[in-house]
Design a protein around this motif. Structure first.
Motif, PDB file in Angstrom:
ATOM      1  N   SER A 188       0.822  -1.207   0.000  1.00  0.00           N
ATOM      2  CA  SER A 188       0.000   0.000   0.000  1.00  0.00           C
ATOM      3  C   SER A 188       0.857   1.258   0.000  1.00  0.00           C
ATOM      4  CB  SER A 188      -0.932  -0.006   1.219  1.00  0.00           C
ATOM      5  OG  SER A 188      -1.666   1.195   1.303  1.00  0.00           O
ATOM      6  N   LEU A 189       1.934   1.279   0.793  1.00  0.00           N
ATOM      7  CA  LEU A 189       2.773   2.466   0.910  1.00  0.00           C
ATOM      8  C   LEU A 189       3.624   2.707  -0.331  1.00  0.00           C
ATOM      9  CD1 LEU A 189       3.963   2.127   4.620  1.00  0.00           C
ATOM     10  CD2 LEU A 189       2.587   3.983   3.691  1.00  0.00           C
ATOM     11  N   THR A 190       4.117   1.635  -0.922  1.00  0.00           N
ATOM     12  CA  THR A 190       5.030   1.785  -2.057  1.00  0.00           C
ATOM     13  C   THR A 190       4.314   1.928  -3.390  1.00  0.00           C
ATOM     14  OG1 THR A 190       5.169  -0.630  -2.313  1.00  0.00           O
ATOM     15  CG2 THR A 190       6.816   0.435  -0.892  1.00  0.00           C
ATOM     16  N   GLY A 191       3.089   1.433  -3.459  1.00  0.00           N
ATOM     17  CA  GLY A 191       2.391   1.426  -4.741  1.00  0.00           C
ATOM     18  C   GLY A 191       2.804   0.255  -5.612  1.00  0.00           C
ATOM     19  N   ILE A 192       3.663  -0.616  -5.076  1.00  0.00           N
ATOM     20  CA  ILE A 192       4.065  -1.827  -5.805  1.00  0.00           C
ATOM     21  C   ILE A 192       2.920  -2.834  -5.729  1.00  0.00           C
ATOM     22  CG2 ILE A 192       5.742  -3.713  -5.910  1.00  0.00           C
ATOM     23  CD1 ILE A 192       7.747  -1.811  -4.535  1.00  0.00           C
ATOM     24  N   ASP A 193       2.632  -3.495  -6.794  1.00  0.00           N
ATOM     25  CA  ASP A 193       1.514  -4.445  -6.827  1.00  0.00           C
ATOM     26  C   ASP A 193       1.669  -5.537  -5.773  1.00  0.00           C
ATOM     27  OD1 ASP A 193       1.053  -4.410 -10.461  1.00  0.00           O
ATOM     28  OD2 ASP A 193       0.275  -3.094  -8.866  1.00  0.00           O
ATOM     29  N   GLN A 194       0.577  -5.845  -5.106  1.00  0.00           N
ATOM     30  CA  GLN A 194       0.568  -6.920  -4.127  1.00  0.00           C
ATOM     31  C   GLN A 194       1.019  -8.233  -4.765  1.00  0.00           C
ATOM     32  OE1 GLN A 194      -0.494  -6.785  -0.702  1.00  0.00           O
ATOM     33  NE2 GLN A 194       0.281  -8.894  -0.614  1.00  0.00           N
ATOM     34  N   SER A 195       0.699  -8.406  -6.037  1.00  0.00           N
ATOM     35  CA  SER A 195       1.062  -9.646  -6.729  1.00  0.00           C
ATOM     36  C   SER A 195       2.575  -9.847  -6.798  1.00  0.00           C
ATOM     37  CB  SER A 195       0.476  -9.659  -8.145  1.00  0.00           C
ATOM     38  OG  SER A 195       0.974  -8.557  -8.901  1.00  0.00           O
ATOM     39  N   ASP A 196       3.336  -8.744  -6.829  1.00  0.00           N
ATOM     40  CA  ASP A 196       4.793  -8.849  -6.839  1.00  0.00           C
ATOM     41  C   ASP A 196       5.303  -9.454  -5.532  1.00  0.00           C
ATOM     42  OD1 ASP A 196       4.656  -7.690  -9.298  1.00  0.00           O
ATOM     43  OD2 ASP A 196       5.580  -5.782  -8.714  1.00  0.00           O
ATOM     44  N   PHE A 197       4.687  -9.015  -4.441  1.00  0.00           N
ATOM     45  CA  PHE A 197       5.061  -9.572  -3.136  1.00  0.00           C
ATOM     46  C   PHE A 197       4.618 -11.033  -3.035  1.00  0.00           C
ATOM     47  CE2 PHE A 197       4.953  -5.012  -2.276  1.00  0.00           C
ATOM     48  CZ  PHE A 197       6.090  -4.833  -1.498  1.00  0.00           C
ATOM     49  N   ASP A 198       3.405 -11.298  -3.488  1.00  0.00           N
ATOM     50  CA  ASP A 198       2.866 -12.662  -3.398  1.00  0.00           C
ATOM     51  C   ASP A 198       3.726 -13.654  -4.176  1.00  0.00           C
ATOM     52  OD1 ASP A 198       0.818 -11.654  -1.871  1.00  0.00           O
ATOM     53  OD2 ASP A 198      -0.623 -11.534  -3.528  1.00  0.00           O
ATOM     54  N   ALA A 199       4.243 -13.224  -5.298  1.00  0.00           N
ATOM     55  CA  ALA A 199       5.073 -14.104  -6.123  1.00  0.00           C
ATOM     56  C   ALA A 199       6.348 -14.495  -5.379  1.00  0.00           C
ATOM     57  CB  ALA A 199       5.413 -13.412  -7.431  1.00  0.00           C
ATOM     58  N   ILE A 200       6.926 -13.545  -4.645  1.00  0.00           N
ATOM     59  CA  ILE A 200       8.144 -13.829  -3.883  1.00  0.00           C
ATOM     60  C   ILE A 200       7.837 -14.768  -2.722  1.00  0.00           C
ATOM     61  CG2 ILE A 200       9.956 -12.806  -2.451  1.00  0.00           C
ATOM     62  CD1 ILE A 200       9.695 -10.268  -4.152  1.00  0.00           C
ATOM     63  N   VAL A 201       6.702 -14.532  -2.048  1.00  0.00           N
ATOM     64  CA  VAL A 201       6.293 -15.404  -0.940  1.00  0.00           C
ATOM     65  C   VAL A 201       6.052 -16.822  -1.451  1.00  0.00           C
ATOM     66  CG1 VAL A 201       4.484 -15.859   0.760  1.00  0.00           C
ATOM     67  CG2 VAL A 201       5.321 -13.507   0.413  1.00  0.00           C
ATOM     68  N   LYS A 202       5.394 -16.919  -2.592  1.00  0.00           N
ATOM     69  CA  LYS A 202       5.090 -18.234  -3.181  1.00  0.00           C
ATOM     70  C   LYS A 202       6.375 -18.964  -3.564  1.00  0.00           C
ATOM     71  CE  LYS A 202       2.241 -20.451  -6.734  1.00  0.00           C
ATOM     72  NZ  LYS A 202       1.286 -20.221  -7.874  1.00  0.00           N
ATOM     73  N   ASN A 203       7.371 -18.200  -3.941  1.00  0.00           N
ATOM     74  CA  ASN A 203       8.664 -18.783  -4.324  1.00  0.00           C
ATOM     75  C   ASN A 203       9.560 -19.026  -3.106  1.00  0.00           C
ATOM     76  OD1 ASN A 203      10.403 -19.774  -6.348  1.00  0.00           O
ATOM     77  ND2 ASN A 203      11.523 -17.828  -6.415  1.00  0.00           N
ATOM     78  N   LYS A 204       8.941 -18.934  -1.910  1.00  0.00           N
ATOM     79  CA  LYS A 204       9.607 -19.203  -0.628  1.00  0.00           C
ATOM     80  C   LYS A 204      10.812 -18.301  -0.376  1.00  0.00           C
ATOM     81  CE  LYS A 204       8.081 -24.022  -0.445  1.00  0.00           C
ATOM     82  NZ  LYS A 204       7.047 -23.731   0.564  1.00  0.00           N
ATOM     83  N   GLY A 205      10.695 -17.057  -0.851  1.00  0.00           N
ATOM     84  CA  GLY A 205      11.725 -16.055  -0.539  1.00  0.00           C
ATOM     85  C   GLY A 205      13.100 -16.414  -1.045  1.00  0.00           C
ATOM     86  N   LYS A 206      13.155 -17.079  -2.177  1.00  0.00           N
ATOM     87  CA  LYS A 206      14.446 -17.509  -2.734  1.00  0.00           C
ATOM     88  C   LYS A 206      15.362 -16.308  -2.961  1.00  0.00           C
ATOM     89  CE  LYS A 206      16.480 -20.271  -6.467  1.00  0.00           C
ATOM     90  NZ  LYS A 206      16.210 -21.053  -7.706  1.00  0.00           N
ATOM     91  N   GLY A 207      16.592 -16.426  -2.460  1.00  0.00           N
ATOM     92  CA  GLY A 207      17.558 -15.347  -2.599  1.00  0.00           C
ATOM     93  C   GLY A 207      17.425 -14.267  -1.553  1.00  0.00           C
ATOM     94  N   ILE A 208      16.411 -14.366  -0.688  1.00  0.00           N
ATOM     95  CA  ILE A 208      16.186 -13.351   0.353  1.00  0.00           C
ATOM     96  C   ILE A 208      16.250 -13.974   1.744  1.00  0.00           C
ATOM     97  CG2 ILE A 208      14.540 -11.675   1.292  1.00  0.00           C
ATOM     98  CD1 ILE A 208      13.434 -11.332  -1.525  1.00  0.00           C
TER      99      ILE A 208
END
Length: 395
Positions: A188-208
């Motif tokens: 909400s604060l950044t204006g970055i799509d929620q789907s971008d975050f969801d994709a990283i979560v779904k990918n189990k935070g690979k590289g993070i």
């Protein structure tokens, strides 16, 4: 005797330059010799007293002049500083200002740095007008992006920057928050799509995420304030919070590997179960005692997490649902992941539980957070009854 006479005549002889007129009167006559040694010693003592008196008088005059000079310089400096301060304070816009300025206060910035940035943005007229108000009122300035105007009065700017509700662009992660809520706020604060975050979560935070996290962000966001508005990608936002968490765990001396994840799980339960730092180490002791005796943890907080509700919303049916991997009423041992982002106090308590043989705890006053600990089921039942009575009296 001859030396005494020589001293006497040397000190009393008057020399006359060639061609100069002789002193008038009796001054041209040679001094009369002393009548006795006693008189000679008397004259010599008088001369010495005159010399000492002269030296003392000179020192006194020097001291008086020096003291007066110091006093004058001190007063002059004080007058100059007072005049300078008054001039700085007076250098202020009357307000309310015009236009619109997005002004960012970064985490850790002090009043002087903020004031200088405000001057450069043409928001206030002088840094001194701003810092003097902050100092005089011991004002807390919050990080964030604030909407200001050009040519505002310093007092108006201080009022805005000290109101955290008017800050925008900064993400605040609080102890006990769940990762899903943090990510939603970040999007909400950044204006970055929620789907971008969801994709990283779904990918189990690979590289993070570190390997200890087992692909779950839960518990791996360090509480604090983040300038997410300046970050351009979901990956950058998540990595900033995880990196800060890892650094903090290293600083606290939390062991790595499976032990680190275990500490995080226990700390997250303690963070969710109580709201007073005095109780964290006792709660972690209850958890360790129950695990040691093979008892189920039976924590409402874990059941609530598995059902995505608050602990107060847990129902009897939820506690009987064995399909929920976080149902510690039915499933032995620790839940598979942390259930929130624990703070430093809870983490330290998980590493160093308080000594005791407690097996139960119950918060008996939901307003004050008063929690009682028990070693037997009978004692625990009394504490639960006290809670029910408090609930009945405060409905």
């Amino acid at each position: 005797m001859s030396d005494d006479f020589h001293d006497f005549f040397d000190e009393n002889t008057h020399w006359v330059e060639q061609g100069a007129a002789a002193p008038a009167g009796n001054a041209s006559e040679p001094p009369k010799p002393p009548k006795s040694r006693k008189e000679m010693r008397k004259r010599r003592a008088q001369r010495r007293r005159k010399r000492v008196s002269g030296i003392i008088a000179a020192l006194v005059v020097i001291a008086v002049i020096a003291g007066a000079g110091y006093f004058g310089v001190t007063k002059l400096m004080a007058w100059r500083d007072s005049r300078s301060q008054n001039t700085a304070v007076a250098a202020d816009y009357p307000g309310p200002g015009y236009g619109e300025v997005d002004f960012t206060v970064d985490d850790g910035q002090g009043a002087a740095e903020i004031a200088q940035n405000l001057v450069e943005a043409d928001v206030i007229k002088s840094a001194a007008a701003f810092t003097s108000l902050v100092s005089a009122n011991s004002t807390t300035l919050y990080p964030g992006t604030f909407t200001l105007k050009k040519h505002m009065s310093a007092s108006s700017v201080v009022a805005i920057l000290s109101d955290s509700k008017q800050a925008a662009g900064f993400l605040e992660v609080r102890p006990g928050e769940r990762s899903a809520d943090v990510i939603e706020a970040a999007a909400s604060l950044t204006g970055i799509d929620q789907s971008d975050f969801d994709a990283i979560v779904k990918n189990k935070g690979k590289g993070i995420l570190p390997s200890e996290a087992n692909g779950s962000f839960e518990g791996w966001f360090e509480p604090g304030t983040y300038n997410v508005k300046s970050m351009k990608t979901a990956s950058a936002v998540l990595k900033a919070m995880v990196d800060k968490r890892i650094a903090k765990l290293d600083d606290l001396g939390v062991p790595t590997g499976k032990d680190r994840e275990r500490v995080m799980i226990i700390a997250s339960i303690a963070e969710a179960e109580v709201n007073k730092s005095d109780y964290y180490a006792k709660v972690t002791r209850v958890i360790e005692n129950r695990l040691e005796q093979g008892m189920n943890l039976g924590m409402d907080s874990t059941v609530a997490y598995g059902n995505n509700v608050k602990p107060a919303q847990v129902t009897t049916a939820m506690t009987q649902d064995e399909s929920n991997p976080y149902n510690t009423y039915k499933i032995a041992g620790l839940p598979p992941t942390p259930i929130s982002n624990p703070g430093d106090t809870a983490i330290k308590a998980a590493m160093n539980p308080e000594e005791g043989d407690w097996l139960y705890f119950c918060t008996v006053n939901l307003d004050t957070g008063e929690t009682k600990f028990a070693t037997t089921a009978e004692e625990h039942d009394k504490n639960v009854a006290e809670l029910r009575q408090w609930q009945a009296d405060n409905q």
